[in-house]
Design an enzyme around this catalytic site. Sequence first.
Site, PDB file in Angstrom:
ATOM      1  N   CYS A  20      -1.656  -1.523   0.228  1.00 11.15           N
ATOM      2  CA  CYS A  20      -1.943  -0.352  -0.821  1.00 11.15           C
ATOM      3  C   CYS A  20      -1.564  -0.513  -2.226  1.00 11.15           C
ATOM      4  O   CYS A  20      -2.220  -0.603  -2.959  1.00 11.15           O
ATOM      5  CB  CYS A  20      -1.886   0.877  -0.021  1.00 11.15           C
ATOM      6  SG  CYS A  20      -0.069   1.426   0.691  1.00 11.15           S
ATOM      7  N   ASP A  56      -9.337   1.032  -0.591  1.00 10.53           N
ATOM      8  CA  ASP A  56      -8.278   0.106  -1.255  1.00 10.53           C
ATOM      9  C   ASP A  56      -7.992  -1.233  -0.651  1.00 10.53           C
ATOM     10  O   ASP A  56      -7.834  -2.345  -1.418  1.00 10.53           O
ATOM     11  CB  ASP A  56      -6.952   0.705  -1.620  1.00 10.53           C
ATOM     12  CG  ASP A  56      -6.254   1.182  -0.324  1.00 10.53           C
ATOM     13  OD1 ASP A  56      -7.059   1.160   0.700  1.00 10.53           O
ATOM     14  OD2 ASP A  56      -5.225   1.521  -0.350  1.00 10.53           O
ATOM     15  N   ASP A 106      -7.979   5.656   1.176  1.00  5.30           N
ATOM     16  CA  ASP A 106      -6.769   4.702   1.768  1.00  5.30           C
ATOM     17  C   ASP A 106      -7.380   4.293   3.096  1.00  5.30           C
ATOM     18  O   ASP A 106      -7.815   4.738   3.862  1.00  5.30           O
ATOM     19  CB  ASP A 106      -5.597   5.384   1.826  1.00  5.30           C
ATOM     20  CG  ASP A 106      -4.369   4.844   1.819  1.00  5.30           C
ATOM     21  OD1 ASP A 106      -4.546   3.350   1.929  1.00  5.30           O
ATOM     22  OD2 ASP A 106      -3.371   5.175   1.333  1.00  5.30           O
ATOM     23  N   ASP A 107      -7.328   2.844   3.293  1.00  5.83           N
ATOM     24  CA  ASP A 107      -7.388   2.331   4.594  1.00  5.83           C
ATOM     25  C   ASP A 107      -8.961   2.416   4.947  1.00  5.83           C
ATOM     26  O   ASP A 107      -9.220   2.268   6.278  1.00  5.83           O
ATOM     27  CB  ASP A 107      -6.646   2.638   5.543  1.00  5.83           C
ATOM     28  CG  ASP A 107      -5.189   2.311   5.307  1.00  5.83           C
ATOM     29  OD1 ASP A 107      -4.981   1.812   4.429  1.00  5.83           O
ATOM     30  OD2 ASP A 107      -4.357   2.493   6.285  1.00  5.83           O
ATOM     31  N   HIS A 149       0.383   3.686  -5.663  1.00  2.00           N
ATOM     32  CA  HIS A 149       1.315   3.890  -4.407  1.00  2.00           C
ATOM     33  C   HIS A 149       2.678   4.651  -4.930  1.00  2.00           C
ATOM     34  O   HIS A 149       3.018   5.398  -4.106  1.00  2.00           O
ATOM     35  CB  HIS A 149       1.435   2.523  -3.795  1.00  2.00           C
ATOM     36  CG  HIS A 149       2.509   2.827  -2.506  1.00  2.00           C
ATOM     37  ND1 HIS A 149       1.810   3.468  -1.291  1.00  2.00           N
ATOM     38  CD2 HIS A 149       3.635   2.857  -2.241  1.00  2.00           C
ATOM     39  CE1 HIS A 149       2.791   3.621  -0.595  1.00  2.00           C
ATOM     40  NE2 HIS A 149       3.970   2.890  -1.201  1.00  2.00           N
TER      41      HIS A 149
END
Length: 463
Positions: free
Chosen positions: A75, A311, A36-37, A129
Amino acid sequence: MLMNKFILYILFFFTYSIVNANEINQPKNVLFIMVDDLRPELFVYAQDHIKSPNIDALAARGVTFNRAYCNVPVCGASRASILSGIRPTQDRFLTYYSSINEAGPQTEHIVDYFNKRGYTTISNNKITHLKNDIKSWDEEWYPSDISWRNYQDPKNRQLDKEKKPAAAYEMLDVDDKVYFDGLTAQKSIEDLKKLKNSNSPFFLAVGFVKPHLPFTAPKKYWDLYKESDIKLPEQNIFPESAPNLANHKWGELRRYKGIPKIGPIDIEMSKTLIHAYYASVSYVDAQIGKLLNALDDLGLRDSTIVVLVGDHGWSLSEHGLWAKHSNFEVALHVPMIISAPNFPVNVKTNSIAELVDIYPTLCELTIGLKPKHLQGTSLVSSMRNPEKIIKTTALARWKRGETLIQNDFFYTEWNLQSGRISRMLYDHSIDPDETKNLAILKSYSDTVESLSQELKRFKETFN
């Protein structure tokens, strides 16, 4: 005697060829790792200030896509697009809480695809998510705590429990397994041990949540960096030439304690946040290393395709912005590494890739038929021929803004309700940091018109 030996040789060669062909064409396992990120701010991407030895080691055993882009920088929408193989439009995959069901009932998402082929499918932690958004996993696991923020500091835990803003970062001298990502690695390793003895191939999807906010990582990962060495990006104010539509208030970060509700963040806090982000990346890198080491120890590496992606990107004060949610390259550029048996290793390609390409790529790598609804392109040709530029275009969108990436150009259009179009154009060959909007210059009017038509034609290829 010679004739008998010749016949035996032919029989041996024929049998050996069949065995080898079966080994090459047998269904391969898939270990799909989503972070994530995660920015492509890693050593393998020619950046040496973040320590990520395990991701770098994976790159040494696979193909690194230097120019991989998400299709939507948030996301939920990004993950729904990846897993369905369907692009975002103005009517679907727009928000962080987007559901894969927005792809429509006729869409065979990637889990059903592998289930149908006899794979065991497991999802650990954040892959979609929304929890239970895909109901056909053989197993879907999430670690539990008082909330998804998973604070360990008692003060932060109490604030979070009371649904009050808590810190944007946390540095505690604790074990890796205290936080979700450590537990996720541990659970996934146990799964690999069980899957090794299974009679079916597997699709194991592992979602690591750091470096997503809040930036929480054990102290030993903070200690890898000196805050005094951290430098802010040179382009850390919003460029005057960019349309106001490209700006945003980075509300995701402002929800945390100590972050001003309006206006910029001071230099000291900015450096602390960047330090915290770096620590979180190194923390998740260590968990990825444990997982990949287990894959080796269990003798599964030679029969497993490993995919690692972020993502979407994330702004660390570039253009005066924080978080994702923009059409700038820093929010769209993602890491992508694919390691597969019988493919080149330790190579990089500048051929463009999109996250929507992952599904068709896995179809081809596992010798499966590609569902007709897929809107991405298999990247297998780029993996076999990393020196060639096979794909030159990508498409991303954020809300009403649509970005066409073509060669070195990043061109964005916002279609306003008034019917007017606002534009942004950057040429990365001369301005990689996107500081000067070329769309406002008369000398680029022909380029803008050409890219606008190309964007229109691209959108006509899907709906």
